[in-house]
Each structure stands twice: as structure tokens, then as C-alpha cells.
Design a protein around this motif. Sequence first.
Motif, PDB file in Angstrom:
ATOM      1  N   THR A   1       0.838  -1.192   0.000  1.00 52.87           N
ATOM      2  CA  THR A   1       0.000   0.000   0.000  1.00 52.87           C
ATOM      3  C   THR A   1       0.878   1.249   0.000  1.00 52.87           C
ATOM      4  N   LYS A   2       0.322   2.355  -0.476  1.00 53.25           N
ATOM      5  CA  LYS A   2       1.079   3.601  -0.618  1.00 53.25           C
ATOM      6  C   LYS A   2       1.326   4.259   0.730  1.00 53.25           C
ATOM      7  N   VAL A   3       2.320   5.209   0.704  1.00 61.38           N
ATOM      8  CA  VAL A   3       2.683   5.946   1.929  1.00 61.38           C
ATOM      9  C   VAL A   3       1.554   6.891   2.289  1.00 61.38           C
ATOM     10  N   GLU A   4       1.340   7.072   3.573  1.00 66.61           N
ATOM     11  CA  GLU A   4       0.281   7.963   4.038  1.00 66.61           C
ATOM     12  C   GLU A   4       0.645   9.423   3.748  1.00 66.61           C
ATOM     13  N   ILE A   5      -0.272  10.254   3.251  1.00 65.69           N
ATOM     14  CA  ILE A   5      -0.081  11.684   2.983  1.00 65.69           C
ATOM     15  C   ILE A   5      -0.371  12.452   4.267  1.00 65.69           C
ATOM     16  N   THR A   6       0.685  13.164   4.810  1.00 65.23           N
ATOM     17  CA  THR A   6       0.525  13.872   6.096  1.00 65.23           C
ATOM     18  C   THR A   6       0.203  15.333   5.867  1.00 65.23           C
ATOM     19  N   THR A   7      -0.483  16.002   6.789  1.00 62.88           N
ATOM     20  CA  THR A   7      -0.821  17.438   6.771  1.00 62.88           C
ATOM     21  C   THR A   7      -0.476  18.027   8.130  1.00 62.88           C
ATOM     22  N   MET A   8      -0.391  19.452   8.219  1.00 65.79           N
ATOM     23  CA  MET A   8      -0.082  20.124   9.495  1.00 65.79           C
ATOM     24  C   MET A   8      -1.148  19.806  10.513  1.00 65.79           C
ATOM     25  N   GLN A   9      -0.674  19.374  11.643  1.00 67.04           N
ATOM     26  CA  GLN A   9      -1.600  19.002  12.698  1.00 67.04           C
ATOM     27  C   GLN A   9      -1.812  20.176  13.639  1.00 67.04           C
ATOM     28  N   PRO A  10      -3.010  20.406  14.112  1.00 66.99           N
ATOM     29  CA  PRO A  10      -3.258  21.521  15.048  1.00 66.99           C
ATOM     30  C   PRO A  10      -2.606  21.258  16.400  1.00 66.99           C
ATOM     31  N   THR A  11      -2.198  22.424  17.089  1.00 65.31           N
ATOM     32  CA  THR A  11      -1.605  22.326  18.428  1.00 65.31           C
ATOM     33  C   THR A  11      -2.698  22.037  19.432  1.00 65.31           C
TER      34      THR A  11
END
Length: 633
Positions: A520-530
Motif C-alpha cells: 500500500t502507498k505511503v500515508e499523505i501527512t498534513t499540518m496538525q493543530p496544536t
Amino acid sequence: MYVQALLLLAIEIECIFSSVVLKPTGNQYVKSNLQLTCTDESVDYTQPEWISPSSNKIDTFQPSEEGANCDNAESCNAEFGRYCQNSFASCVNGFCACQQFGIDPCSCLASLNDCHMIRGNSENITTATLVGNDPLQYTSCESNIATDTEVHVIAMVYGIQSPVYTNVNVNILNRNMNTDKEVVLVLVSDRLVFWEVNIQNNETVDRLVQLSSYQDEDNLKVDHRQVNAIDKPKDAPYGIGDDAIHGGKTVDMMLYLEENYGHVSSFTATETANSWNITIDLARNTMMQNTNPTVVFTENLQPWQTKLTLAWLQNDEDYGTYTCRGKHSQNNLQILKREPIVVQVPHKQNLTFYEGGVIRCDVTGLPKPNISWLFDGNFLNVSGQYDILEGGSLSISKVTIHEDGTFECRGDQVETGDTRAESIKVIIIHSVPEPPVIRIPEEDVGSYIAKIHINSTNAVEKFMGLHYIIYYNDQNLTTSSDNSVPELLSLTPSTLYDVHAVAVSMGGTSQESNHIKFTTKVEITTMQPTPRDIATSDVTVMMLRDVATSDVTVTEQVTEKPRSSSKKGIIAGCSIGAFIVFVLFIIFIIFIYQILRSRQKPDSIGDKHQVNELAETEPLAQDKECNTKTDAV
């Protein structure tokens, strides 16, 4: 004209006064035994005579002269001689002897084809019970000849207080050693007897025959699942063993049974009984069938009546046209070769679902029997998907689930009235499906999902309950046969998977398909809230003020949340923005104040006017700046 009328009248008179009658009439199909009577019914009758197919006169029966050799033979002059009182007895060389075909000259009992009657019951194949009376007097015989069909006869003159039933308990041994051997049970009575037949251990009697001068539809109780056929022939001869005492025609009956059913293996008779027990050991007889010479003779029954007996016909010249001659006329009869109907089937047969199949059955006989098929007791309409093959087998073009049941293969001889049938239990089996072929294109693989493409040659119509099971690592997915592109969900990103599939139907599980490995493909990450952002709002506003230009830069990061949470976050963001503007405004006032304080006091009206102008314009600038910031927020 008068001469012609006289000739016609003479012919009519001859027909009236000179008639030869045969019984039975018509062409006769004979296996080996037949008895015919010829009667001269003319007014001035004579003793009829029989002519063979080779045009030779058939001789009358010539009794042997063995009567003088009997043990304890009595003189013909004895007033109460043992044998001379018998209706079959005659005087031979001064001694009493019974002189009839098929009758032992010394015992005056039936003795025919290895079945020699005795008074008593030595072997005890069949025993009878009479409650509250003295021991029974038996007449019996047992044959040691092994044949394909065993015929066992139970006979008695009358029953006990009819309609009280007489029980017949049948025990069959060693059926597993002789599965092809038929068992025929014959129940004989002079008067009406109510029979109740109990067949032990779920065994089966192939045919149950009733011979009696009194026939009743309700005088037989039996589990019809244990009897393949029941015959109640009319006008068939019957006898109780000792015909001189009880009357009857035991010899004729034995010839009839041998002709129509098979060799008589045992015969047991008594006057009456409450119950019978018969043990049929199919492995008992080991001798081969003996060959009797052909017997053809006549007997004078009355001065105008003659009986012809044909026994154990073997040669083709024994068949043909037999002629009976009276004084003024004669009558002809065709004796044709007969072979009984034989129906041979495997009683359990398998057919494959959705394929063509044949239910095997071999029917033989002479004359050639008509063949028909029944399913669950109903005649099949042999057309469309059914066809009867040469020899009797039933062809089915495409087997469906409706063929799962009991078939019956039946042969009928119209000429003889003979019918034979055998049942066949048909079991529908289902084929194991072929393994499918799977493929997984690269573009159908994601981080959490993958699409499996299934290619299969298995027809849905051929495989009942067809579906597929996909195995991937330690998990599996079941999908229907009409879903050719199932999806694997909830996969783990960046994980290696080994995938294969099997096809499953009522016939079983196929072999494994080809194996495919994919990652399976690599997970696409986004900026996580503080944590602070999560607690207060889903919108983080960062404002930077440029002192030189007073520009405000606003950066937003939006994280998808439920609609109610987003609304609360916007309200909280506006409050924080207003507070920041207010703080900046206070700082700005302090800053202006410091500037003004650091300046000197004006000493001219012009300076004073400048200061006033500055004081008037400064609030306007501040208001404008505040409005700009508010709009930005």
C-alpha cells in the motif's frame, strides 16, 4: 341355385356340429412350460389328437413301471392299499403306483425339477405355528439348485377365523453376498386367507405373488416400500402339495411358477396355521441349474378332451405351429419363444448438475418389451430433454435439481402381459469450480484501499451458490459471483500484502488462484493543530504587524471538523483579534504621547496652530487604522 344353397347349409351345419376349441387361445409365448387343452365339441365327438410342428403325432403320457420297486409296495388287490386309494394310483405289475406326470410313483406327491415333495419338514426353511393344537402335518420340498431367482412357496388350505390375519415373518440372510439375486415369495391358499407379511431388517422382497381361487384386494397387509411388485394372477393353477387329499394342481402350479417367475427353491404346505416364519439364505444353494430333457406329451382328460403338456422346451424345433384335430375339424396354435423381461440397473446412480447425463438401464426380453420411465411414480413425457436410448437407458440433455429423486425403468410385453420394473435413486452431484485468476493494477492500490479484479470461467448457472473468498494476510473477504471488482478496505499504509482467492459452490472449494503481492502507498501527512488550537478553535490566526507599513498578514490553517466546532472556532478567533487590536491601539497612544512630550512648548502662534492641526489629524489617522485592522480581521 338350389345346389349352392345346400352347400352353404352343409357348411353351417358342419360349423355347428364340428368345432375344436383350444384353451388358452391365440399365439402363446413360452419360455419353457405350457399346458393346453383341446376339446372336440362336435355332436359325434372323438378323442382329439395333437400334431407337433414337425407334423408328427404327439404321444400320450407313458407312466413308468417303477411302482413295483417302491418300498412296502402293496398289491393292487389290497382293499385299503396306501397308494391304491390315491386318485393318481394305478396298477403296475400287480402293485399300486401313482402314474401322473410330475408325481412320484411311490409317495404320490409332486416331484418336479429337483423339488421332491415329502411328508414332513426336515430342513425347516419354513415353519408354521398353530396355537393350541397338535403339531402340524407338513408337505414340503427344497431344491439345491442355484438360480438367479429364488421362489419360495407357502401354502395352506384355509386361515384361522378369517378375517383374522395370518402373520408371515420373512428373514433374508446374506443379501450383501448376492445383491443381484431376486427373491419371490408365493402365498397359496385354497380358501380366502388374510395375510400379513413382515419383512425383517429392512430387507426387500422383489415380488410377492398370491395364488388362490379366492382373491380379495384387502386380504394382504405389507409395507409396500419393502416389496417391489405384487401379483395376483387370475385363473392361475394352485395346489397345496398333496393334491390327492386337498385337491388342487400342485404340479401345474410349479410349472406355472417356473415359467413366469423362476425355479421353485422351497415349498412348504400345511392345512392351516396362525403364523409362518421363513428364513431365506441366499448363500445356501451352490449347485448349478440342472438341464431337464424336453417333455412333450398329451393326457386324455375326457373322451372329448385332451391336454397337451410342454415342459422345459430347449430347441428351436420345439416352437412353431401345434395342431389339435377333432373328428370333423382342427385348430392351430402358434407356440413362440419367450424370454422373460429382465431389467438390470444400478440402483444408485449419480448425475452431474448442469451437464448431460444418462441413467443406465438394460431391458431385454422376447418379444421385445416396450420401455417407459417413471419419476416419483409418474410417467415421464419422453421429449425435449429426455430420450430413451436403445436398450432402455434414459438420456438427459441437461441435468437440473428436478432430477434429484427416484426413477423407475419399466419394461412391458404387450403380447404376454408381463411387466418388470426396477427403481433407481438418482443423486445430483455438483462440480467443484475452477480457481479464478486475479489481478491488481497499480493505479487501484491506495494507502487504505485496493481493488481486486477477478476473472473466472465458472458459469453461474452451472455452479449453485457460487461466490469467492479473497484472502489477504490474516484477513478474508467474501464477495458474490456478480461482483468482479471487490474492494479491500481499511488497509494499513506502507504494508506488504499477499493476496489470493478461491471459488466456492455447492460442489466444494476450488484450488487457490494465483498469488499477488502489493504494498500500500505511503500515508499523505498534513499540518496538525496544536493542543491549544484544538481546545479553542479550528482556526489559528497569526497576525504580524509591520511597524513600517502597518500591514497585517493573516495566516489560516483549516482542519476539517464537524460543522458546529468550526462555528465556535470562528467566534473565538474574532474575540482574540479584537483584543489584539485594542492592545495595539493603547501602545500606539502611549507612543504618540511620548513623542508629544518630548517636543518643546511652542512659542509662536504658528507653532501652536501646527500642534493643534496635528492633534486634530491624529485621531482621524487612528480611526482609519483601527477600521483597517477591523476589516482585516
